[in-house]
Design an enzyme around this catalytic site. Sequence first.
Site, PDB file in Angstrom:
ATOM      1  N   HIS A  58       2.387   0.071   6.442  1.00 19.56           N
ATOM      2  CA  HIS A  58       1.484  -0.881   5.795  1.00 19.56           C
ATOM      3  C   HIS A  58       1.872  -1.120   4.333  1.00 19.56           C
ATOM      4  O   HIS A  58       2.018  -2.263   3.894  1.00 19.56           O
ATOM      5  CB  HIS A  58       0.048  -0.355   5.873  1.00 19.56           C
ATOM      6  CG  HIS A  58      -0.950  -1.215   5.151  1.00 19.56           C
ATOM      7  ND1 HIS A  58      -1.716  -2.160   5.796  1.00 19.56           N
ATOM      8  CD2 HIS A  58      -1.310  -1.272   3.847  1.00 19.56           C
ATOM      9  CE1 HIS A  58      -2.500  -2.767   4.914  1.00 19.56           C
ATOM     10  NE2 HIS A  58      -2.269  -2.239   3.721  1.00 19.56           N
ATOM     11  N   GLU A  59       2.054  -0.042   3.583  1.00 18.11           N
ATOM     12  CA  GLU A  59       2.329  -0.191   2.152  1.00 18.11           C
ATOM     13  C   GLU A  59       3.686  -0.834   1.887  1.00 18.11           C
ATOM     14  O   GLU A  59       3.861  -1.543   0.892  1.00 18.11           O
ATOM     15  CB  GLU A  59       2.222   1.161   1.451  1.00 18.11           C
ATOM     16  CG  GLU A  59       0.851   1.818   1.530  1.00 18.11           C
ATOM     17  CD  GLU A  59      -0.277   0.973   0.960  1.00 18.11           C
ATOM     18  OE1 GLU A  59      -0.010   0.128   0.080  1.00 18.11           O
ATOM     19  OE2 GLU A  59      -1.437   1.151   1.390  1.00 18.11           O
ATOM     20  N   HIS A  76      -3.067  -8.639   2.635  1.00 13.71           N
ATOM     21  CA  HIS A  76      -3.766  -8.146   3.814  1.00 13.71           C
ATOM     22  C   HIS A  76      -3.959  -9.247   4.851  1.00 13.71           C
ATOM     23  O   HIS A  76      -4.004 -10.435   4.525  1.00 13.71           O
ATOM     24  CB  HIS A  76      -5.116  -7.552   3.419  1.00 13.71           C
ATOM     25  CG  HIS A  76      -4.992  -6.209   2.797  1.00 13.71           C
ATOM     26  ND1 HIS A  76      -5.879  -5.718   1.855  1.00 13.71           N
ATOM     27  CD2 HIS A  76      -4.063  -5.235   2.962  1.00 13.71           C
ATOM     28  CE1 HIS A  76      -5.490  -4.506   1.485  1.00 13.71           C
ATOM     29  NE2 HIS A  76      -4.396  -4.198   2.145  1.00 13.71           N
ATOM     30  N   HIS A  79       3.298  -4.464   1.538  1.00 15.22           N
ATOM     31  CA  HIS A  79       2.908  -4.886   0.188  1.00 15.22           C
ATOM     32  C   HIS A  79       4.105  -4.902  -0.754  1.00 15.22           C
ATOM     33  O   HIS A  79       4.277  -5.822  -1.554  1.00 15.22           O
ATOM     34  CB  HIS A  79       1.845  -3.943  -0.376  1.00 15.22           C
ATOM     35  CG  HIS A  79       0.507  -4.074   0.279  1.00 15.22           C
ATOM     36  ND1 HIS A  79      -0.064  -5.289   0.581  1.00 15.22           N
ATOM     37  CD2 HIS A  79      -0.389  -3.127   0.671  1.00 15.22           C
ATOM     38  CE1 HIS A  79      -1.246  -5.097   1.137  1.00 15.22           C
ATOM     39  NE2 HIS A  79      -1.472  -3.792   1.209  1.00 15.22           N
TER      40      HIS A  79
END
Length: 319
Positions: free
Chosen positions: A272-273, A282, A276
Amino acid sequence: MASKGWVLLPLTLFLFPLLIESRSPPSSPPHHPHKHHQPFEFIKNLEGCHKGETVKGLHKLRQYLEKFGYLPRHSTNITNTNSHKNVGADNDSFDEQLELAIKSYQLNYHLNVTGELDVATAEQMMKPRCGVADIINGKSSMQSGKGRHLYTFFDNSPKWPSSKTHLTYGFLPGVQVINPQNLKSICRSAFDKWRAVSHFTFEEIQNVGSADIKIGFFSRGHGDDVPFDGAGGVLAHAFAPTIGLFHYDAEENWAINPSTASAFDVESVTVHEIGHLLGLGHSEDQNAIMFPSIAAGTMKVNLGQDDINGIRALYSSRR
């Protein structure tokens, strides 16, 4: 899951670039995995609140919604959008602004849009998450792509330059939570997920000071103006390109392939990170890696179609 974190976030922690010195964050306090206080538990006591009421503790809900982008920020000298100050610390009124913020939150998380802090909304808000905000400067939200796509980008769509397709990463000295070799293996696997669907390649290097991406476990304040909040709140945060900082909250109960519902899977949060770090915000898609929250004991390591569409749209990749 940033400021700037699924927690968080951040992540729409989203975390926006913070102008910091080119140095490693300071060492963090010792790891304390068994904290009884959970940062978001105050929300349980506010269930049922609605417009027109004045209830002790609503100022904390305002701070929560500000932190994740649903209420405007009042600080003017910080570019990291996951940064948070005690704004409105004495405001316990449920006004129209708070109602509208809750409605926006409910839309993003597929909840009934009541504007009240009903049970379902409170339960979602209390879930551990990325520290990256869901809404950036009021311009980028998880609803922005509704009807076309659900992925989002950071405000102004920052990304790595076209000449920078090979990204290096290294590990910062911080709190040792899991075996370093295991962490390296996990990160390698997580980066491979994004390599397979984009034009990027990734390489671990020993000199973390010269790495494009710097990874580490830290507790509370750790030098990036986005302090962690202890176990059960923000799990991790990462910064938009090209800052390249990725931090886990060392106070969480981390595990590799967790076998209990009390531990968070390191690789799931890592994948997930990295999204980013590459420039994705998101996603409203609950099946996407870039959805802001994740439950303890959950394994979620494979990119969804929305994640793949998002990274390819941002970099116009046709792989």
